[in-house]
Design an enzyme around this catalytic site. Structure first.
Site, PDB file in Angstrom:
ATOM      1  N   LYS A 178     -10.818  19.912   4.996  1.00  0.00           N
ATOM      2  CA  LYS A 178      -9.353  20.048   4.915  1.00  0.00           C
ATOM      3  C   LYS A 178      -8.656  19.158   5.937  1.00  0.00           C
ATOM      4  O   LYS A 178      -9.087  19.047   7.082  1.00  0.00           O
ATOM      5  CB  LYS A 178      -8.964  21.515   5.179  1.00  0.00           C
ATOM      6  CG  LYS A 178      -7.468  21.779   5.088  1.00  0.00           C
ATOM      7  CD  LYS A 178      -7.182  23.257   5.044  1.00  0.00           C
ATOM      8  CE  LYS A 178      -6.835  23.810   6.393  1.00  0.00           C
ATOM      9  NZ  LYS A 178      -6.487  25.234   6.353  1.00  0.00           N
ATOM     10  N   ASP A 204     -11.018  33.197   3.516  1.00  0.00           N
ATOM     11  CA  ASP A 204     -10.374  32.542   4.659  1.00  0.00           C
ATOM     12  C   ASP A 204      -9.905  33.616   5.642  1.00  0.00           C
ATOM     13  O   ASP A 204      -9.835  34.798   5.280  1.00  0.00           O
ATOM     14  CB  ASP A 204      -9.188  31.679   4.188  1.00  0.00           C
ATOM     15  CG  ASP A 204      -8.937  30.491   5.132  1.00  0.00           C
ATOM     16  OD1 ASP A 204      -9.579  30.413   6.192  1.00  0.00           O
ATOM     17  OD2 ASP A 204      -8.087  29.644   4.785  1.00  0.00           O
TER      18      ASP A 204
END
Ligand code: R5P
Length: 280
Positions: A178, A204
């Site tokens: 990311k 997450d």
């Protein structure tokens, strides 16, 4: 938690003076007692942190033997370094304040620790970071909608949670790469695995704007994923985040109650109660 442990829930009076100042009064006898203070520092972090400071200082002043802090969501952990010249080191300031009022020990849950690897490095008092991921994986297993899902962590930090969830579900995992482009914009890239024809569980620590999850879902669906579900510890959910995630094609999103939200269906109370049980 008190119910689970069969102990008293302490009484507090918390209100504001007409001028906006906070008033706090401890209504239970705390002299020579070990007191567990549970305060999740979310959404209005300054106010909730200040309440914690007033309360713990008062408890110590009233003769409490030990104060154990449970901060299921710990705000300010992300500003642990000076990214631009002149920035306040918020994490350091907050930890100094917590220690300064006499906190004896602190527990957090899936605290955002990109650079600080261990909680014990961030505090001078004993500090422990628990994980809600096993509870979330058990929830997903119980609802039983995913068949041997591929567990995906949307960034490198999420590998620790993807690994735990995958182990619990008896399946495999991978993480994406990311790059953050702005507060609400990220770029996410797959590494090696393909979700083609698979059920997927994205895990997450935090869902804030939902940008990370939406990007991950976009890639997974373009790879041909069958069903995508999401589990997170802290559903901070900025306005519009949930709608954005749902319209990205996610079948279910679940979070814990470290932050109250419409998706907080997994309670971390048993996790905290277990720690307290070991203390007594
Ligand atoms: C960041 O590294 C965290 O682990 C989360 O991925 C992030 O906070 C999610 O934020 P958002 O929902 O705004 O993308």
């Amino acid at each position: 938690m008190a119910k689970e442990l069969g102990v008293d829930l302490g009484g507090l009076e918390v209100r504001r003076f007409p001028d906006g100042e906070k008033y706090l009064r401890v209504l239970s006898e705390v002299k020579d007692q070990t007191v567990a203070v549970v305060q999740s520092i979310h959404h209005t972090p300054d106010e909730l942190l200040f309440e914690y400071l007033l309360l713990t200082d008062a408890l110590k002043d009233l003769g409490a033997k030990r104060v154990i802090a449970f901060m299921p969501y710990f705000a300010y952990a992300r500003q642990d370094e000076r990214f631009k010249p002149g920035e306040a080191l918020s994490f350091k300031t907050v930890s100094k304040l917590i220690e300064g009022v006499g906190t004896d020990e602190i527990y957090t849950i899936d605290m955002h620790q990109h650079r600080v690897i261990k909680s014990s490095e961030a505090f001078k008092i004993p500090a422990h970071n628990l994980s809600a991921m096993p509870l979330l994986a058990d929830y997903v297993k119980k609802t039983g909608k995913l068949e041997k899902p591929l567990v995906i962590g949307p960034d490198a930090e999420a590998e620790q949670w993807a690994k735990v969830a995958a182990e619990r579900l008896g399946t495999d995992y991978d993480v994406f790469e990311k790059k953050r482009l702005g507060d609400a914009h990220v770029e996410v890239r797959p590494r090696k695995s393909s979700a083609h024809g698979r059920d997927v569980l994205i895990v997450d620590d935090i869902i804030s704007t939902g940008g990370t999850i939406v990007e991950a879902v976009r890639i997974l669906l373009s790879q041909g994923a069958r069903r995508v579900e999401v589990a997170c510890t802290h559903p901070i959910l900025a306005p519009g985040a949930l709608a954005k995630i749902n319209s990205a094609g996610v079948q279910d999103v679940v979070g814990t109650d470290t932050v109250p939200s419409p998706i907080s269906r997994v309670s971390v109370a048993p996790l905290i109660a277990e720690q307290l049980r070991n203390h007594t």
